[in-house]
Enzyme design. Structure first.
Site, PDB file in Angstrom:
ATOM      1  N   TYR A 130      42.583  44.289  64.521  1.00 23.31           N
ATOM      2  CA  TYR A 130      42.944  45.019  63.611  1.00 23.31           C
ATOM      3  C   TYR A 130      43.943  44.830  62.465  1.00 23.31           C
ATOM      4  O   TYR A 130      45.362  45.230  62.898  1.00 23.31           O
ATOM      5  CB  TYR A 130      42.287  46.994  63.873  1.00 23.31           C
ATOM      6  N   LYS A 183      38.461  38.709  77.130  1.00 28.72           N
ATOM      7  CA  LYS A 183      37.596  37.509  76.620  1.00 28.72           C
ATOM      8  C   LYS A 183      39.183  36.800  76.977  1.00 28.72           C
ATOM      9  O   LYS A 183      39.244  35.934  76.171  1.00 28.72           O
ATOM     10  CB  LYS A 183      37.662  37.738  75.064  1.00 28.72           C
ATOM     11  N   ASP A 216      31.355  40.119  76.644  1.00 29.14           N
ATOM     12  CA  ASP A 216      30.137  39.658  76.329  1.00 29.14           C
ATOM     13  C   ASP A 216      28.648  40.172  77.983  1.00 29.14           C
ATOM     14  O   ASP A 216      27.770  40.387  77.804  1.00 29.14           O
ATOM     15  CB  ASP A 216      29.488  37.988  76.947  1.00 29.14           C
ATOM     16  N   ASP A 240      35.958  49.307  70.162  1.00 26.68           N
ATOM     17  CA  ASP A 240      34.730  50.170  68.925  1.00 26.68           C
ATOM     18  C   ASP A 240      34.030  49.102  68.547  1.00 26.68           C
ATOM     19  O   ASP A 240      32.579  50.404  68.469  1.00 26.68           O
ATOM     20  CB  ASP A 240      35.815  49.129  67.673  1.00 26.68           C
ATOM     21  N   ASP A 244      30.467  52.248  70.139  1.00 29.53           N
ATOM     22  CA  ASP A 244      29.383  52.433  68.853  1.00 29.53           C
ATOM     23  C   ASP A 244      27.876  51.799  70.009  1.00 29.53           C
ATOM     24  O   ASP A 244      27.040  52.837  69.602  1.00 29.53           O
ATOM     25  CB  ASP A 244      28.954  51.734  68.056  1.00 29.53           C
TER      26      ASP A 244
END
Length: 358
Positions: A130, A183, A216, A240, A244
């Site tokens: 972000y 990652k 992943d 985030d 969700d």
């Protein structure tokens, strides 16, 4: 306990009303001594004060014991020079609300999962991908020419350590497992640093299992094996997206509470957006914001050692659970027939009666 309520945009005012009613009900039942005040932000304050986040609100936040933040429509705000500040991002960075805590528990008849989900996702809240919150001065995004755009990802040891610590502390009181999602096979330096700090913290919690998982695989396993997760901790954007996903899998994005927690300041915030398409119709589901307010009470209660606040939060969560378990007392987004007012009345009916005065 002083609580500042910021209704926000879209359906915000419609769902903060029932949330305040629920807070008042548990206040009467447990003698919490709540003092609730409201202030305008978003488009409401932009119209009256020329900014979506007035300075008076920012000054007031450190003076209260907690904040309830309604959804905001920041994508449609004007630029910063014209008063368009994102209240969510500004609060998280200015007040160091480094941990976004999102519980996800599947609900009977609402989840599409084959096996139950009961987990918490802890998301780092102040840096990561972000880029709007990554620079001391200037923007974390820039275009050196008309056809190239760059965005800076920032990962620091300090921010990584403190959010991982929150995850381990939560897991210690649950099923004692933390999954660190990353990652590092691609972003080797930044996620490598995140993993380095996670391993350091893990060494301090020998009774908590630590698992490392590429993002992943985490996204896939939330669907295939949700029961294998207890507490997930990860960087900002991964958290985030995964939170969700987990909320939708467990029933709906509108059913999950969310707390932005710092050292001394906590902000309960609905997981979902401002839903301008249904604003003003009285049909919005207030569950997420009500549960977020409950999380705020629980956080403050554990921080201050006040069992009354912890018990009040548990009462709210239990009331919501019982109402959602009955197909006849669900809102339209969940296949039911109730509007916002009717749903709130059923929740209020499930809460303890006011304490008797002698």
């Amino acid at each position: 306990m002083k609580i500042l309520v910021l209704p926000g945009d879209g359906i915000g005012p419609e769902i903060t009303g029932p949330t305040i009613e629920v807070l008042n009900a548990v206040d009467a039942a447990h003698g919490l001594g709540l003092e609730i005040e409201t202030a305008e932000i978003g488009f409401a304050s932009l119209e009256t004060q020329g900014t979506t986040l007035p300075e008076a609100v920012m000054r007031r936040i450190p003076e209260v014991d907690g904040v309830v933040l309604g959804p905001v429509q920041h994508f449609d705000y004007p630029d910063k020079a014209s008063g368009g500040l994102n209240p969510s991002a500004e609060l998280r960075t200015k007040f160091e609300l480094f941990a976004n805590i999102r519980p996800c528990r599947s609900h009977k008849d609402l989840s599409i999962l084959r096996t139950p989900m009961d987990l918490i996702i802890v998301r780092e809240n102040t840096e990561g991908f972000y880029s709007d919150r990554n620079m001391y001065a200037g923007s974390g995004e820039f275009m050196p020419d008309a056809d190239s755009a760059f965005s800076i990802r920032k990962i620091t040891a300090a921010a990584s350590e403190r959010v991982v610590r929150v995850a381990f502390e939560l897991a210690q009181a649950r099923r004692k497992k933390v999954t660190v999602v990353h990652k590092a096979n691609v972003v080797k330096l930044s996620d490598g640093l995140f993993l380095r700090e996670a391993r350091k913290v893990a060494a301090e919690f020998p009774n908590v299992e630590m698992e490392e998982l590429i993002v992943d695989a985490a996204a896939a396993l939330l669907i295939r094996r949700p029961e294998s997760f207890d507490v997930i901790v990860t960087t900002n954007m991964f958290g985030d997206i995964l939170s969700d996903e987990a909320s939708e899998l467990s029933g709906s994005l509108g059913l999950g509470g969310s707390l932005n927690a710092g050292t001394d300041i906590g902000v309960g915030q609905a997981q979902h957006g401002s839903a301008p398409d249904i604003a003003g119709k009285g049909i919005a589901n207030p569950t997420s914001l009500i549960l977020s307010a409950a999380m705020l009470l629980d956080w403050r209660g554990r921080r201050d050692g006040d069992q009354r606040l912890i018990d009040a939060a548990a009462d709210i969560e239990g009331a919501i659970e019982r109402v959602l378990d009955n197909p006849e007392t669900r809102t339209g987004d969940l296949g039911g027939t109730l509007n916002t007012r009717q749903f709130a009345d059923h929740v209020l009916a499930q809460l303890p009666a006011p304490a008797r005065t002698v």
